[in-house]
Design an enzyme around this catalytic site. Structure first.
Site, mmCIF file in Angstrom:
data_model
loop_
_atom_site.group_PDB
_atom_site.id
_atom_site.type_symbol
_atom_site.label_atom_id
_atom_site.label_comp_id
_atom_site.label_asym_id
_atom_site.label_seq_id
_atom_site.Cartn_x
_atom_site.Cartn_y
_atom_site.Cartn_z
ATOM 1 N N GLU A 1 17.455 -28.484 28.849
ATOM 2 C CA GLU A 1 17.749 -29.152 27.581
ATOM 3 C C GLU A 1 16.480 -29.181 26.725
ATOM 4 O O GLU A 1 16.099 -28.185 26.148
ATOM 5 C CB GLU A 1 18.357 -30.536 27.860
ATOM 6 C CG GLU A 1 19.669 -30.388 28.661
ATOM 7 C CD GLU A 1 20.429 -31.686 28.859
ATOM 8 O OE1 GLU A 1 20.710 -32.382 27.878
ATOM 9 O OE2 GLU A 1 20.737 -32.005 30.029
ATOM 10 N N MET A 2 15.756 -30.311 26.711
ATOM 11 C CA MET A 2 14.583 -30.372 25.843
ATOM 12 C C MET A 2 13.296 -29.922 26.529
ATOM 13 O O MET A 2 12.299 -29.661 25.868
ATOM 14 C CB MET A 2 14.412 -31.791 25.305
ATOM 15 C CG MET A 2 15.498 -32.182 24.306
ATOM 16 S SD MET A 2 15.192 -33.861 23.697
ATOM 17 C CE MET A 2 16.289 -33.925 22.282
#
Lengths: 351, 351
Positions: A138-139
């Site tokens: 994700e991040m």
């Protein structure tokens, strides 16, 4: 009274043409025993007093792509407030265009869920907020890097100091998570269903009321109950009949990964159904794009019953009454980077 | 008068301590011969009458990730209105996490540029808007697919019909581009510099006024002039001295690719400098993160002069007076997909 009765009698033939279920006179009372209308004010959150300063900071963080290692992805990338609080993808696209393992749930009304993520592994939204920031797909960021990024911008330091009290250093990963939770607590979407629960008979159509009746009579509300019409407990997906392997991939055992209990194999949090008409595709696998098909699958897998097309239509009509009004969100103006702001990692990773 | 004079005389030593340039009495008049304050109303646009309906549609399109093939990227992904109208990346990340060839310019006040893109290959914003939608490294979509996507959502069809007149089919790629241009025409950011040009002496600090004086005296304003303090014409990067190869990569010959004229080798549109303090990193290559360093490079490459640190500071002070107020943008609520909405290609491409 006589006149009203006559009017209703005249209207009946048209209504019965597609009526699968007569609407009981006490529909509202029955519904209120199972569901609850959204509150008219921002809900209180455990261990996180909500203030305007905290909400404003949380909104900035929610929209800030610099919370991600790449500088490309923000919370809003996958929980897009313009598109129902999710991303309308099978599973989200994250750092390096990696594909996530499960469908992104909507952030709208998420504050009312018993726990967060499909498997409930985060007990609340402040715990949840820390997950995607650090997840490699994700991040792909680290708490240290996020905090260094925020501290490099004096405006953020001021905002943290205004939003939190106590402690010399208030720009912390815990406080970031609390601020995001505070903003998310404001993302409440009152719908026609709430107006009906609150006493407005005209808020739902006859078809929607029939759908609600059917929803309770068939047993859908055994799992999808409470304030979010779901999201309040965990149940096995495939209670009566196992879904096909594309809808329920063998390898993802759901809550089993959290509790390590055999009983929790293929157990997931019941999907909260508010705004479900906006959040295709469906299920944790995100494999089903059509809401009618999703409802039909629920019939066979959870109720052990092949629902008639007419019944599916009524259930979908009810689900449409759960589409609410998203609060107005003014895009925040984020602080500019400074000389000490860490460089985005997308520039290193990019092809 | 006497008293005023005395006060100024007392203040002088502190001011002269860093004064590189005395502020002329007619600074405003001199500046107005070169620059122009932003208008207080939305500018008219050639061949595209601006209406509230068109602006609203353009805003929806600007924020809609379904304009991209992946369903992941919107105009706002790279021209983020929360971060100065750009993405604060060296070059943007697009479809499949591909890295774009040049730094994303800000969309703020872009309506006033003589042409769009670093090489001016699009004559206006409606022509520009069609580029990234189709570029393989950006949104990787096709006009046909975009229009099919929009037509699958009745709300969009209504919005196009409200925004445009004439023709049975108004949901067209041309109209999409016009709507986006209409929204972008509203993205005008009045700054302290405008207040000064409009007559408010107190709007700029003494340091900023000295910087403005220096900006004109040194010759910066020979290329960076007009309403956007740049963006009004094309010039060679490296007029006096060639920048280093990382800042000016050999292979990217700028406007030469548009005109095929030897004179246009390494020619680019002068960067519009409004909000430049918010839009690091700098130059078409996006290789310079520090505004001071960017100013110093301009000194050597364009003026053939090594600027003193004190001069650079004053110039940066002036540039800070170009940071304006971004108009308030309420996040649009986008239409939900329907059964006929094409599936996002990210699901096919994703790893």
């Amino acid at each position: 009274m006589k006149m009203l009765f006559t009017t209703m009698a005249v209207a009946l033939p048209a209504a019965t043409a597609f009526a699968a279920e007569p609407i009981p006179a006490d529909l509202r009372e029955t519904a209120l025993a199972t569901f609850k209308a959204l509150p008219s004010t921002t809900p209180a959150v455990a261990n996180n007093p909500i203030t305007p300063e905290k909400i404003a900071l949380g909104k900035a963080l929610f929209f800030d792509p610099r919370v991600s290692a790449s500088g490309v992805l923000s919370c809003n990338s996958c929980h897009n407030l313009a598109t129902g609080g999710d991303d309308n993808l099978e599973t989200s696209i994250g750092h390096g265009w990696q594909k996530g393992p499960r469908n992104a749930p909507t952030v709208l009304n998420a504050i009312f869920n018993i726990a967060q993520f499909w498997d409930g592994r985060a007990e609340d939204l402040k715990a949840q907020a820390k997950g995607p920031v650090q997840a490699g797909v994700e991040m792909a960021n680290t708490p240290g890097q996020v905090i260094a990024t925020l501290k490099s911008m004096p405006q953020y330091v001021d905002w943290f100091n205004a939003a939190f009290t106590g402690g010399a250093d208030r720009v912390t990963f815990d406080n970031l998570a609390k601020a995001v939770e505070a903003f998310e607590a404001t993302l409440v979407t009152p719908a026609p269903f709430d107006a009906f629960l609150n006493g407005d008979d005209a808020a739902m159509t006859s078809e929607q009321k029939q759908g609600l009746t059917l929803f309770m009579n068939k047993g859908c509300s055994s799992c999808h109950a409470g304030m979010n019409v779901g999201g309040q407990d965990f149940y096995q997906f495939g209670l009566m009949e196992k879904p096909s392997a594309d809808v329920l991939p063998e390898k993802d055992k759901g809550r089993f990964a959290v509790t390590n209990t055999a009983d929790d194999s293929y157990v997931f949090r019941a999907a909260p159904l508010r705004n479900v008409a906006l959040t295709a595709p469906y299920f944790h696998s995100g494999k089903v794009w059509d809401l009618k098909q999703a409802v039909a699958i629920m019939g066979t897998t959870q109720l052990g019953e092949e629902l008639k097309e007419e019944e599916v239509d009524l259930l979908v009509a009810f689900l449409n009454s759960l589409t609410g009004k998203v609060p107005e969100v003014v895009l925040p103006i984020l602080p500019a980077e400074t000389a000490t702001t860490p460089r985005p990692a997308s520039q290193i990773l990019g092809k």
